[in-house]
Design a protein around this motif. Structure first.
Motif, short mmCIF file in Angstrom:
data_model
loop_
_atom_site.label_atom_id
_atom_site.label_comp_id
_atom_site.label_asym_id
_atom_site.label_seq_id
_atom_site.Cartn_x
_atom_site.Cartn_y
_atom_site.Cartn_z
N THR A 1 0.83 -1.20 0.00
CA THR A 1 0.00 0.00 0.00
C THR A 1 0.86 1.25 0.00
OG1 THR A 1 -1.72 -1.19 1.21
CG2 THR A 1 -1.86 1.21 1.20
N ALA A 2 1.92 1.21 0.81
CA ALA A 2 2.82 2.36 0.88
C ALA A 2 3.46 2.64 -0.48
CB ALA A 2 3.90 2.12 1.93
N ARG A 3 3.83 1.56 -1.17
CA ARG A 3 4.45 1.73 -2.48
C ARG A 3 3.46 2.27 -3.50
NH1 ARG A 3 9.41 -0.84 -3.16
NH2 ARG A 3 10.08 -1.86 -1.25
N TRP A 4 2.23 1.79 -3.40
CA TRP A 4 1.19 2.27 -4.31
C TRP A 4 1.00 3.77 -4.12
CZ3 TRP A 4 -4.32 3.51 -3.73
CH2 TRP A 4 -4.99 3.57 -4.96
N MET A 5 0.88 4.20 -2.85
CA MET A 5 0.70 5.62 -2.55
C MET A 5 1.92 6.43 -2.99
SD MET A 5 -2.33 6.01 -1.28
CE MET A 5 -2.34 7.55 -0.35
N ALA A 6 3.09 5.87 -2.77
CA ALA A 6 4.32 6.57 -3.14
C ALA A 6 4.38 6.77 -4.65
CB ALA A 6 5.54 5.80 -2.65
N ARG A 7 3.89 5.76 -5.37
CA ARG A 7 3.90 5.87 -6.83
C ARG A 7 2.93 6.92 -7.31
NH1 ARG A 7 3.59 0.81 -10.80
NH2 ARG A 7 1.48 1.61 -10.83
N LEU A 8 1.73 6.96 -6.68
CA LEU A 8 0.76 7.98 -7.06
C LEU A 8 1.31 9.38 -6.72
CD1 LEU A 8 -2.59 6.35 -5.87
CD2 LEU A 8 -1.68 6.47 -8.18
N ALA A 9 2.00 9.48 -5.59
CA ALA A 9 2.60 10.77 -5.20
C ALA A 9 3.68 11.17 -6.21
CB ALA A 9 3.18 10.67 -3.79
N ALA A 10 4.45 10.18 -6.65
CA ALA A 10 5.50 10.46 -7.63
C ALA A 10 4.90 10.93 -8.95
CB ALA A 10 6.36 9.22 -7.85
N ASP A 11 3.73 10.36 -9.29
CA ASP A 11 3.02 10.82 -10.49
C ASP A 11 2.70 12.30 -10.38
OD1 ASP A 11 3.06 8.31 -11.57
OD2 ASP A 11 1.00 7.81 -11.02
N TRP A 12 2.24 12.70 -9.19
CA TRP A 12 1.89 14.11 -9.00
C TRP A 12 3.13 15.00 -9.07
CZ3 TRP A 12 -2.18 16.21 -10.44
CH2 TRP A 12 -3.41 15.59 -10.31
N ASP A 13 4.24 14.53 -8.51
CA ASP A 13 5.48 15.31 -8.60
C ASP A 13 5.86 15.54 -10.06
OD1 ASP A 13 6.03 15.78 -5.96
OD2 ASP A 13 7.07 13.89 -5.68
N SER A 14 5.70 14.47 -10.84
CA SER A 14 6.04 14.57 -12.24
C SER A 14 5.10 15.55 -12.97
CB SER A 14 5.96 13.16 -12.81
OG SER A 14 5.75 13.20 -14.18
N ARG A 15 3.81 15.49 -12.63
CA ARG A 15 2.85 16.41 -13.27
C ARG A 15 3.09 17.85 -12.84
NH1 ARG A 15 -1.52 12.42 -11.22
NH2 ARG A 15 -1.23 10.72 -12.69
N VAL B 1 0.89 5.10 6.48
CA VAL B 1 0.15 5.12 5.22
C VAL B 1 -1.13 5.92 5.43
CG1 VAL B 1 -0.98 3.75 3.46
CG2 VAL B 1 1.05 2.88 4.57
N ILE C 1 -2.60 12.28 -0.41
CA ILE C 1 -1.33 12.65 -1.03
C ILE C 1 -1.29 14.17 -1.11
CG2 ILE C 1 -0.04 12.68 -3.19
CD1 ILE C 1 -1.07 9.85 -3.72
N ARG D 1 1.30 17.29 -2.45
CA ARG D 1 2.57 17.69 -3.08
C ARG D 1 2.45 19.16 -3.41
NH1 ARG D 1 5.22 13.58 -1.47
NH2 ARG D 1 6.87 13.63 -3.03
N TRP E 1 0.63 18.42 -19.88
CA TRP E 1 1.26 17.95 -18.63
C TRP E 1 0.57 16.73 -18.03
CZ3 TRP E 1 -1.86 17.79 -14.35
CH2 TRP E 1 -2.97 18.65 -14.29
N ASN F 1 4.47 6.98 -14.13
CA ASN F 1 5.81 7.10 -14.65
C ASN F 1 6.66 6.17 -13.81
OD1 ASN F 1 5.35 8.71 -12.43
ND2 ASN F 1 7.21 9.88 -12.81
N GLY G 1 9.36 7.15 -11.33
CA GLY G 1 8.96 8.08 -10.28
C GLY G 1 9.42 7.72 -8.88
N TRP G 2 10.15 6.66 -8.75
CA TRP G 2 10.55 6.20 -7.42
C TRP G 2 11.43 7.17 -6.68
CZ3 TRP G 2 8.55 3.23 -4.09
CH2 TRP G 2 7.65 2.25 -4.53
N ALA H 1 10.86 9.96 -5.91
CA ALA H 1 10.08 10.85 -5.05
C ALA H 1 9.28 10.08 -4.00
CB ALA H 1 9.15 11.69 -5.92
N LEU I 1 7.81 8.66 -0.65
CA LEU I 1 7.60 9.39 0.59
C LEU I 1 8.49 8.80 1.68
CD1 LEU I 1 3.72 9.34 0.36
CD2 LEU I 1 5.26 11.14 -0.39
N LEU J 1 7.08 7.47 5.12
CA LEU J 1 6.25 6.29 4.95
C LEU J 1 7.11 5.04 4.76
CD1 LEU J 1 3.23 6.75 2.68
CD2 LEU J 1 4.54 4.70 2.51
#
Lengths: 134, 148
Positions: free
Chosen positions: A97-111, B2, B6, B8, B32, B128, B131-132, B134, B136, B139
Motif C-alpha cells: 500500500t505504501a508503495r502504491w501511494m508513493a507511486r501515485l505521489a511520484a506521479d503528481w510530482d512529475s505532473r 500510510v 497525497i 505535493r 502535462w 511514470n 517516479g521512485w 520521489a 515518501l 512512509l
C-alpha cells in the motif's frame, strides 16, 4: 492467485491474505490506537494481547478487537501457542500500500514539474516585460 | 504511516493567472497530464474527458472552479470508471501568490473509498515508472521499521 502483481513483484506475495481488500489497510490504520498497537508489536516482534494491553491505554478486550481488524486487513498474523494467541506484524500488505501511494505521489510530482515548466515557459514567451532584457 | 492522502507542492516562477490557465485549459492540460484528446467543460459539475493514447479515456468530474485560487475535481486514478457512477478520489489544486510567483499545492484524498481490485491497482494507469525518486520517505521508513 498465490502471487499478484499489485506489489509489482517487489514484494513476496507468498502467504498474503488475498481476500483482504486493500481498502482495509487505510481503515485499519485510520485509528491511532491501532497505529500505536502496530508500533508496539513491531518493536516486540511477537506478543500476546495481554502483553500488548499492558503497554497501551486500553483494555485487553479492546486490544483483541483491534487485532482482529488488523488481522482482517492483513497487517498482523496470529498463531495459537498454548492458551494464548501470539501476534506478529505482517509488513507485506502495508509495504504494498505504501508503495502504491508513493507511486501515485511520484506521479503528481512529475505532473507538477510539467506544469511548472509550461507555466514558466509561457511566461518567458509571453513577453510580459516584467524581466530585465538580457 | 500510510495515510489516505497525497499532498505535493511546487513553487512556480509565473503569476497565479498563468498557472491557473495551465491547470484548467484543455490545450495546456494535454501537455502535462494526458497525451491524447482533451475536452474541458470548465464549471462546477462539468466534465473533463482526457484521453491517454495507451490507456484510453478518463472521465473527470469538476467540483470547484474558483479562479485563480482553487480548482478541484474527482476521478478514479486506478481505473477509468466515471466518477459520477463509482467511487473516486478528490483532487484539489490550490494556488497561492508567493513573491512574483505561485505556490501550487495538490491534495488528493479518498483512496480508502476506492473499491478497486488489486489487479486494477497493479495496472493503474498514468504511472511514470521512474517516479521512485520521489517516494515518501517517512512512509518508507515506517514500513521498514515494521518490516524489522
Amino acid at each position: 492467485m498465490a502471487d499478484h502483481a499489485w506489489g509489482h513483484g517487489e514484494i513476496d506475495g507468498g502467504g498474503m491474505d488475498v481476500n483482504a481488500e486493500p481498502d482495509d489497510v487505510f481503515a485499519a490504520l485510520a485509528d491511532p490506537t491501532r497505529q500505536r498497537l502496530l508500533e508496539v508489536l513491531a518493536d516486540r516482534v511477537e506478543a500476546t494481547a495481554t502483553v500488548l494491553a499492558a503497554e497501551l491505554p486500553v483494555s485487553r478486550q479492546a486490544v483483541v478487537k483491534h487485532l482482529a481488524i488488523l488481522d482482517r486487513a492483513g497487517l498482523v498474523t496470529g498463531h495459537r501457542q498454548g492458551r494464548e494467541v501470539r501476534y506478529a506484524v505482517r509488513p507485506e500488505r502495508l509495504a504494498a500500500t505504501a508503495r502504491w501511494m508513493a507511486r501515485l505521489a511520484a506521479d503528481w510530482d512529475s505532473r507538477l514539474g510539467a506544469i511548472k515548466r509550461i507555466a514558466e515557459a509561457s511566461e518567458d514567451a509571453g513577453g510580459s516585460g516584467g524581466r530585465p532584457a538580457g | 504511516m500510510v495515510q489516505d492522502r497525497i499532498e505535493r507542492e511546487v513553487l512556480i516562477a509565473a503569476p497565479v493567472e498563468r498557472v491557473w490557465s495551465v491547470i484548467t485549459e484543455a490545450e495546456h492540460i494535454g501537455s502535462w497530464f494526458n497525451d491524447g484528446e482533451t475536452k474541458v467543460d470548465l464549471r462546477p459539475g462539468g466534465m473533463m474527458s482526457l484521453t491517454w493514447n495507451d490507456h484510453g479515456t478518463h472521465s473527470i468530474l469538476i467540483e470547484k472552479v474558483d479562479p485563480p485560487h482553487l480548482f478541484s475535481w474527482r476521478w478514479d486514478p486506478a481505473t477509468s470508471k466515471d466518477p459520477r457512477e463509482a467511487a473516486s478520489t478528490l483532487v484539489e489544486f490550490m494556488l497561492t501568490p508567493e513573491g512574483d510567483g505561485t505556490r501550487l499545492r495538490v491534495v488528493e484524498t479518498g483512496f480508502a473509498d476506492l473499491s478497486v481490485s488489486e489487479e486494477d491497482r497493479a495496472t493503474a494507469v498514468l504511472h511514470n515508472v521512474e517516479g521512485w525518486a520521489a517516494e515518501l520517505p517517512e512512509l518508507v521508513e515506517y514500513v521498514e521499521r515494521l518490516a524489522g
